[in-house]
Design a protein around this motif. Sequence first.
Motif, PDB file in Angstrom:
ATOM      1  N   ILE A   8       9.572  -8.842  -1.271  1.00  0.00           N
ATOM      2  CA  ILE A   8       8.831  -8.496  -0.057  1.00  0.00           C
ATOM      3  C   ILE A   8       7.567  -7.755  -0.471  1.00  0.00           C
ATOM      4  O   ILE A   8       7.608  -6.843  -1.294  1.00  0.00           O
ATOM      5  N   SER A   9       6.440  -8.147   0.105  1.00  0.00           N
ATOM      6  CA  SER A   9       5.209  -7.381  -0.048  1.00  0.00           C
ATOM      7  C   SER A   9       4.633  -7.121   1.337  1.00  0.00           C
ATOM      8  O   SER A   9       4.650  -7.998   2.204  1.00  0.00           O
ATOM      9  N   LEU A  10       4.146  -5.907   1.538  1.00  0.00           N
ATOM     10  CA  LEU A  10       3.614  -5.487   2.828  1.00  0.00           C
ATOM     11  C   LEU A  10       2.141  -5.124   2.687  1.00  0.00           C
ATOM     12  O   LEU A  10       1.753  -4.432   1.743  1.00  0.00           O
ATOM     13  N   ASP A  11       1.335  -5.585   3.622  1.00  0.00           N
ATOM     14  CA  ASP A  11      -0.094  -5.273   3.630  1.00  0.00           C
ATOM     15  C   ASP A  11      -0.305  -4.039   4.500  1.00  0.00           C
ATOM     16  O   ASP A  11      -0.373  -4.133   5.729  1.00  0.00           O
ATOM     17  N   PHE A  12      -0.413  -2.882   3.851  1.00  0.00           N
ATOM     18  CA  PHE A  12      -0.501  -1.594   4.544  1.00  0.00           C
ATOM     19  C   PHE A  12      -1.974  -1.206   4.639  1.00  0.00           C
ATOM     20  O   PHE A  12      -2.587  -0.839   3.649  1.00  0.00           O
ATOM     21  N   GLU A  13      -2.523  -1.278   5.843  1.00  0.00           N
ATOM     22  CA  GLU A  13      -3.972  -1.130   5.984  1.00  0.00           C
ATOM     23  C   GLU A  13      -4.426  -0.365   7.209  1.00  0.00           C
ATOM     24  O   GLU A  13      -5.547   0.124   7.270  1.00  0.00           O
ATOM     25  N   LEU A  14      -3.576  -0.270   8.250  1.00  0.00           N
ATOM     26  CA  LEU A  14      -3.979   0.316   9.526  1.00  0.00           C
ATOM     27  C   LEU A  14      -5.324  -0.292   9.963  1.00  0.00           C
ATOM     28  O   LEU A  14      -5.538  -1.483   9.820  1.00  0.00           O
ATOM     29  N   HIS A  15      -6.256   0.541  10.464  1.00  0.00           N
ATOM     30  CA  HIS A  15      -7.448  -0.051  11.082  1.00  0.00           C
ATOM     31  C   HIS A  15      -8.457  -0.575  10.065  1.00  0.00           C
ATOM     32  O   HIS A  15      -9.354  -1.345  10.437  1.00  0.00           O
ATOM     33  N   TRP A  16      -8.328  -0.207   8.794  1.00  0.00           N
ATOM     34  CA  TRP A  16      -9.272  -0.723   7.801  1.00  0.00           C
ATOM     35  C   TRP A  16      -9.227  -2.246   7.717  1.00  0.00           C
ATOM     36  O   TRP A  16     -10.205  -2.881   7.335  1.00  0.00           O
ATOM     37  N   GLY A  17      -8.113  -2.835   8.097  1.00  0.00           N
ATOM     38  CA  GLY A  17      -7.991  -4.285   8.042  1.00  0.00           C
ATOM     39  C   GLY A  17      -8.370  -5.000   9.326  1.00  0.00           C
ATOM     40  O   GLY A  17      -8.350  -6.228   9.378  1.00  0.00           O
ATOM     41  N   ARG A  18      -8.718  -4.239  10.380  1.00  0.00           N
ATOM     42  CA  ARG A  18      -8.957  -4.873  11.682  1.00  0.00           C
ATOM     43  C   ARG A  18     -10.249  -4.397  12.347  1.00  0.00           C
ATOM     44  O   ARG A  18     -10.511  -4.727  13.492  1.00  0.00           O
ATOM     45  N   LEU A  19     -11.053  -3.642  11.612  1.00  0.00           N
ATOM     46  CA  LEU A  19     -12.204  -3.005  12.249  1.00  0.00           C
ATOM     47  C   LEU A  19     -13.242  -3.995  12.781  1.00  0.00           C
ATOM     48  O   LEU A  19     -14.018  -3.663  13.678  1.00  0.00           O
ATOM     49  N   TRP A  54       4.271  -2.231  -1.531  1.00  0.00           N
ATOM     50  CA  TRP A  54       3.425  -1.819  -0.417  1.00  0.00           C
ATOM     51  C   TRP A  54       1.973  -1.919  -0.861  1.00  0.00           C
ATOM     52  O   TRP A  54       1.442  -1.005  -1.506  1.00  0.00           O
ATOM     53  N   ALA A  55       1.311  -3.023  -0.541  1.00  0.00           N
ATOM     54  CA  ALA A  55      -0.086  -3.231  -0.916  1.00  0.00           C
ATOM     55  C   ALA A  55      -0.959  -2.393   0.018  1.00  0.00           C
ATOM     56  O   ALA A  55      -1.168  -2.742   1.177  1.00  0.00           O
ATOM     57  N   THR A  56      -1.449  -1.278  -0.508  1.00  0.00           N
ATOM     58  CA  THR A  56      -2.042  -0.224   0.315  1.00  0.00           C
ATOM     59  C   THR A  56      -3.553  -0.143   0.116  1.00  0.00           C
ATOM     60  O   THR A  56      -4.037  -0.063  -1.020  1.00  0.00           O
ATOM     61  N   VAL A  57      -4.303  -0.169   1.212  1.00  0.00           N
ATOM     62  CA  VAL A  57      -5.744   0.013   1.136  1.00  0.00           C
ATOM     63  C   VAL A  57      -6.036   1.398   0.559  1.00  0.00           C
ATOM     64  O   VAL A  57      -5.484   2.408   1.018  1.00  0.00           O
ATOM     65  N   GLY A  58      -6.927   1.452  -0.435  1.00  0.00           N
ATOM     66  CA  GLY A  58      -7.187   2.713  -1.115  1.00  0.00           C
ATOM     67  C   GLY A  58      -7.695   3.810  -0.202  1.00  0.00           C
ATOM     68  O   GLY A  58      -7.410   4.998  -0.422  1.00  0.00           O
ATOM     69  N   MET A  59      -8.438   3.460   0.829  1.00  0.00           N
ATOM     70  CA  MET A  59      -8.971   4.464   1.744  1.00  0.00           C
ATOM     71  C   MET A  59      -7.869   5.223   2.476  1.00  0.00           C
ATOM     72  O   MET A  59      -8.077   6.361   2.918  1.00  0.00           O
ATOM     73  N   LEU A  60      -6.690   4.623   2.608  1.00  0.00           N
ATOM     74  CA  LEU A  60      -5.569   5.302   3.266  1.00  0.00           C
ATOM     75  C   LEU A  60      -5.075   6.516   2.474  1.00  0.00           C
ATOM     76  O   LEU A  60      -4.423   7.401   3.031  1.00  0.00           O
ATOM     77  N   PHE A  61      -5.376   6.561   1.170  1.00  0.00           N
ATOM     78  CA  PHE A  61      -4.928   7.679   0.343  1.00  0.00           C
ATOM     79  C   PHE A  61      -5.659   8.975   0.689  1.00  0.00           C
ATOM     80  O   PHE A  61      -5.171  10.069   0.388  1.00  0.00           O
ATOM     81  N   ALA A  62      -6.849   8.871   1.282  1.00  0.00           N
ATOM     82  CA  ALA A  62      -7.658  10.060   1.555  1.00  0.00           C
ATOM     83  C   ALA A  62      -7.021  10.940   2.624  1.00  0.00           C
ATOM     84  O   ALA A  62      -6.410  10.447   3.577  1.00  0.00           O
TER      85      ALA A  62
END
Length: 328
Positions: A8-19, A54-62
């Motif tokens: 399983i891989s998950l694309d974890f992005e919140l709004h960075w992926g839908r802006l 969990w493939a995580t957008v780097g900006m989410l780390f901030a």
Amino acid sequence: MEKAIFTISLDFELHWGRLDKVQLQKMQYYYRNARVIIPRLLQLFEKYEIEVSWATVGMLFAENWEEWKAYLPDNKPYYRNPDLSPYHWVSQQGKTDGRSLFAPELIESIIQTPKQEVASHTFSHYYTMEPWQTFSQFREDLRAARKIAYDKFGLNLESLVFPRNQYNDDYQAICFEEGFHAIRSNPKDWFWKHTEDEKLIKKIFRTGDTVIPMGGKTHYSMETLDRRVGYPINIPASRLLRPYKKNSLFNRRRVDRIKSELSEAASQKKVYHLWWHPHNFGNYPEQNLLLLEEILQHFDTLREKFQMESKNMKSITEMFSKSPLKVI
């Protein structure tokens, strides 16, 4: 090495992926639900001993806007369509509420849950198939993603998922050079190719394929994975887990189809790779979690019957660590 594998891989992005798709104000309730769902997903994965990347957008780390700014690359992606750029979006939108944009506490919970891999979805949700962006911009984006992950949590990111499924073979060598040993690519069906060109017919076939077979087999052999010297291991996706929809006649059919495909993969000792976005569960979270648990329960029976194993992308890479690579 032939084994039945469920990954399983998950694309974890919140709004960075839908802006570029929808206004943030319309999605805040949706993202609030997603933030609640992620700990519950982790509980399910721990309960059924499921490995997940969990493939995580780097900006989410901030932690906040100040920290976000500190990690920005100098050479930012430049797209012909500026609406795709988060940097352009911030310049237009302003530094709005970070709850839909930053999530270090959720990343910490992923790290603390057994068998979970924090992987990368690039730093800025980078689009490798868009006109005008460059190799050097992509390289700097990956470096920013790895730096913030290491500085914040001591993580060495090793697996990567291309945002919007914009899989670009020309960028694989850069991924490997920057420390990524595995990537997720798309299914081989024609309607998953060139996802930057989103024609309606492709969407129709991708949606229809979740209900009735419209493409090829969704499982594959470990021995067929693309493993070349100087490139990451290529682990294709099998199936997108689409979210529950109210009053849809196809909710049951979609889940039954995944269970059937998973059973076939288990009996033939193949790999089956399921993926989705955690925020996809933002609407009807209870129904979505119930359907996911049904799939995980089904996998549990296959683990007992066929010795099917749960492996995240990093674990699959480690299975090959002592095997010879293809020289090209």
